[in-house]
Design an enzyme around this catalytic site. Structure first.
Site, mmCIF file in Angstrom:
data_model
loop_
_atom_site.group_PDB
_atom_site.id
_atom_site.type_symbol
_atom_site.label_atom_id
_atom_site.label_comp_id
_atom_site.label_asym_id
_atom_site.label_seq_id
_atom_site.Cartn_x
_atom_site.Cartn_y
_atom_site.Cartn_z
ATOM 1 N N THR A 281 11.596 7.544 20.652
ATOM 2 C CA THR A 281 11.389 7.764 22.079
ATOM 3 C C THR A 281 12.565 8.550 22.650
ATOM 4 O O THR A 281 13.654 8.551 22.090
ATOM 5 C CB THR A 281 11.239 6.432 22.835
ATOM 6 O OG1 THR A 281 12.483 5.712 22.801
ATOM 7 C CG2 THR A 281 10.143 5.577 22.226
ATOM 8 N N GLY A 282 12.315 9.234 23.753
ATOM 9 C CA GLY A 282 13.356 10.087 24.330
ATOM 10 C C GLY A 282 13.741 11.194 23.368
ATOM 11 O O GLY A 282 14.911 11.567 23.257
ATOM 12 N N ALA A 283 12.745 11.747 22.671
ATOM 13 C CA ALA A 283 13.000 12.666 21.554
ATOM 14 C C ALA A 283 13.212 14.117 21.964
ATOM 15 O O ALA A 283 13.541 14.947 21.115
ATOM 16 C CB ALA A 283 11.842 12.599 20.554
ATOM 17 N N SER A 284 13.034 14.441 23.224
ATOM 18 C CA SER A 284 13.080 15.848 23.618
ATOM 19 C C SER A 284 14.489 16.378 23.845
ATOM 20 O O SER A 284 14.699 17.592 23.904
ATOM 21 C CB SER A 284 12.251 16.064 24.895
ATOM 22 O OG SER A 284 12.788 15.311 25.972
ATOM 23 N N GLY B 179 19.111 15.276 23.671
ATOM 24 C CA GLY B 179 20.181 14.346 23.356
ATOM 25 C C GLY B 179 20.085 13.733 21.979
ATOM 26 O O GLY B 179 19.733 14.384 20.991
ATOM 27 N N GLY C 159 17.963 11.544 20.819
ATOM 28 C CA GLY C 159 16.605 11.518 20.292
ATOM 29 C C GLY C 159 16.229 12.814 19.607
ATOM 30 O O GLY C 159 15.616 12.822 18.530
ATOM 31 N N SER D 180 24.754 0.644 23.846
ATOM 32 C CA SER D 180 25.947 1.397 24.232
ATOM 33 C C SER D 180 27.196 0.643 23.822
ATOM 34 O O SER D 180 27.194 -0.593 23.747
ATOM 35 C CB SER D 180 25.955 1.626 25.745
ATOM 36 O OG SER D 180 27.203 2.108 26.196
ATOM 37 N N TYR E 210 23.871 0.689 34.308
ATOM 38 C CA TYR E 210 23.567 1.203 32.968
ATOM 39 C C TYR E 210 24.002 0.178 31.918
ATOM 40 O O TYR E 210 23.240 -0.161 31.003
ATOM 41 C CB TYR E 210 24.282 2.530 32.754
ATOM 42 C CG TYR E 210 24.069 3.133 31.383
ATOM 43 C CD1 TYR E 210 22.889 3.785 31.077
ATOM 44 C CD2 TYR E 210 25.055 3.034 30.406
ATOM 45 C CE1 TYR E 210 22.677 4.332 29.817
ATOM 46 C CE2 TYR E 210 24.864 3.579 29.141
ATOM 47 C CZ TYR E 210 23.683 4.234 28.858
ATOM 48 O OH TYR E 210 23.486 4.768 27.606
#
Length: 271
Positions: free
Chosen positions: A8-11, A13, A15, A135, A148
């Site tokens: 997930t969040g692969a587009s 950074g 990911g 994190s 965060y």
């Protein structure tokens, strides 16, 4: 044997870096993100090995449907990376209810929805490795990034419990305590609170403390992940980053020192 990843969040950074590393290793990837257009060229470069999946992880029903489609794409799931996340930047007093709920919907609940959705697939095949991206700061809050850290800390705790729950099914869980990488989190991935002028001195101090170094490129973390998923007995948690390793150990030592300093007060209560 090639592995099948669901990221997930692969587009962008981390990911994106993990996606590229997995493809380079000859693995297959279902890459999920709200906007999958940035992955179009990568899909053309790896025909048949990359499937793009438009997905908002905060939508539980969409996550269940998306995970089912991901599992069907290549017939199984071997490595699941819960990476999607955003940053709510600002002081605790400044955050609105809408901002807080939207933040936790992605950073905490989104990861939980994905975890819930993939477990039946991994249990059915008797294997799988779930990587929970938290994190290095999950062990404690820090001014202006407290929300965060709170979301990551919640995911950290849930993931510890999850690891114990799914281990009998042959499923491994690793908590990735990521250091500070240049992922765009502080730019495209950030929602900021309305600044209260009374916190201006603290904001100036923080800006001076952090400087302008965005951190290393996310691709430098990818070899660690590729090594990790190849282990027969992976660790329950892993600090990713040399500088971050030292900082986490320092924070833990400072906390232990504070506990010791107030031991007599703690022991006044029998519980």
């Amino acid at each position: 044997m090639t592995r099948v990843w669901f990221i997930t969040g692969a587009s962008r950074g981390l990911g994106r870096a993990f996606t590229e590393a997995a493809l380079a290793a000859g693995d297959r990837v279902v890459a999920a993100a709200r906007n999958v257009e940035p992955l179009a060229e990568l899909e053309r470069e790896h025909p048949g090995a990359l499937v793009r999946l438009a997905l908002d992880v905060s939508d539980r029903a969409a996550v269940r449907e998306g995970v089912d489609r991901a599992a069907a794409a290549f017939g199984r799931l071997d490595v699941v990376v819960n990476n999607a996340g955003t940053l709510l930047y600002g002081m605790v007093e400044e955050a609105t209810e809408e901002q807080l709920r939207a933040h936790f919907d992605v950073n905490f609940f989104g990861a939980v929805w994905v975890s819930q959705a993939v477990i039946p697939h991994l249990r059915a095949q008797g294997s799988g490795h779930l990587l929970q991206v938290t994190s290095m700061g999950a062990g404690g809050g820090f001014a202006s990034t407290g929300m965060y850290a709170a979301g990551k800390a919640a995911l950290d705790s849930v993931s510890e419990a999850l690891a114990m729950e799914v281990e009998p099914f042959g499923i491994k869980v690793t908590i990735l305590q990521m250091g500070g990488y240049d992922t765009g989190l502080f730019t495209t991935g950030t929602t900021a609170t309305e600044p209260d002028p009374r916190y201006a001195p603290l904001r100036a101090k923080l800006a001076e403390m952090w400087g302008e170094d965005a951190g290393p490129d996310p691709s430098t973390a990818a070899p660690v992940i590729m090594e990790l998923v190849g282990l027969a007995d992976p660790p329950r948690r892993l600090i990713v980053g040399s500088v971050s390793y030292d900082l986490v150990r320092q924070m833990e030592a400072a906390r232990a020192e504070q506990y010791a300093a107030w031991e007599s007060l703690s022991r006044m209560a029998p519980g």
